[in-house]
Design an enzyme around this catalytic site. Structure first.
Site, PDB file in Angstrom:
ATOM      1  N   ARG A 111       0.815  -1.221   0.000  1.00 29.06           N
ATOM      2  CA  ARG A 111       0.000   0.000   0.000  1.00 29.06           C
ATOM      3  C   ARG A 111       0.850   1.274   0.000  1.00 29.06           C
ATOM      4  NH1 ARG A 111      -2.829  -0.270   4.884  1.00 29.06           N
ATOM      5  NH2 ARG A 111      -3.728   1.728   4.340  1.00 29.06           N
ATOM      6  N   ASN A 112       2.159   1.143   0.232  1.00 30.09           N
ATOM      7  CA  ASN A 112       3.022   2.319   0.158  1.00 30.09           C
ATOM      8  C   ASN A 112       3.076   2.765  -1.299  1.00 30.09           C
ATOM      9  OD1 ASN A 112       5.545   3.954  -0.081  1.00 30.09           O
ATOM     10  ND2 ASN A 112       5.674   3.490   2.101  1.00 30.09           N
ATOM     11  N   ARG A 113       3.032   4.045  -1.514  1.00 35.46           N
ATOM     12  CA  ARG A 113       2.940   4.601  -2.868  1.00 35.46           C
ATOM     13  C   ARG A 113       4.278   4.645  -3.613  1.00 35.46           C
ATOM     14  NH1 ARG A 113       0.279   7.912   0.852  1.00 35.46           N
ATOM     15  NH2 ARG A 113      -1.968   8.044   0.581  1.00 35.46           N
ATOM     16  N   THR A 146       5.393   8.811   1.356  1.00 33.91           N
ATOM     17  CA  THR A 146       4.640   7.918   0.476  1.00 33.91           C
ATOM     18  C   THR A 146       3.886   6.853   1.271  1.00 33.91           C
ATOM     19  OG1 THR A 146       6.590   6.499   0.180  1.00 33.91           O
ATOM     20  CG2 THR A 146       6.208   8.235  -1.473  1.00 33.91           C
TER      21      THR A 146
END
Length: 158
Positions: A37-39, A139
């Site tokens: 889920r980290n961008r 992020t």
């Protein structure tokens, strides 16, 4: 105390992206920004139009674009109520990364801190290098104020 990951860089690296410390999921994955889920990796895939299917793909994308990647906390712990945590608010730094070493072994001219904690620690320990650094929105999926355009603007100038 845990040690973070080795720096990813080579002699041609011009920009250092500096995180804080690996998350629980990153340690499990064995590489930076392991939380799906980290961008971070999605952002780099979009900017550089590359598919990233493995850790080796990620390393190659960084090196092909003259980007170095490291965390400001070299050894530390992230504990909340006796359990491992991923929140920077629980981060305790024992040893910071040797930023002058990576600069002297590359062409790094700019440091992009991924979030406030990274920038705060960088400024605390490397006052003489603060002019090289900027703080961009984290992020992390926990950051509801993420601004993709700031990242695109800074990474497209490398």
């Amino acid at each position: 105390m845990k040690a973070g990951f080795d720096a990813v860089f080579d002699k041609n690296s011009k920009v250092l992206i500096l995180g804080s410390f690996p998350s629980v999921l990153s340690f499990k994955e064995g590489f930076y920004y392991g939380n799906p889920r980290n961008r971070f990796w999605g952002l780099l895939q979009e900017i550089y139009c590359r598919q990233l299917n493995s850790i080796e793909d990620k390393k190659q994308l960084l090196l092909d674009n003259n980007i170095a990647l490291w965390d400001i906390v070299f050894t530390g712990q992230n504990i909340n109520n006796g359990k491992e945590s991923s929140s920077d608010s629980n981060l305790h730094c024992e040893q910071v990364a040797d930023i002058p070493w990576i600069i002297s072994n590359s062409k790094i001219e700019k440091i992009i801190c991924n979030g406030k904690k990274s920038y705060e620690l960088f400024c605390k320990y490397y006052k003489d290098l603060v002019d090289m650094a900027i703080c961009l929105p984290s992020t992390s999926p926990a950051n509801v104020r993420f601004d993709k355009e700031k990242w695109v603007e800074n990474l497209s100038k490398i």
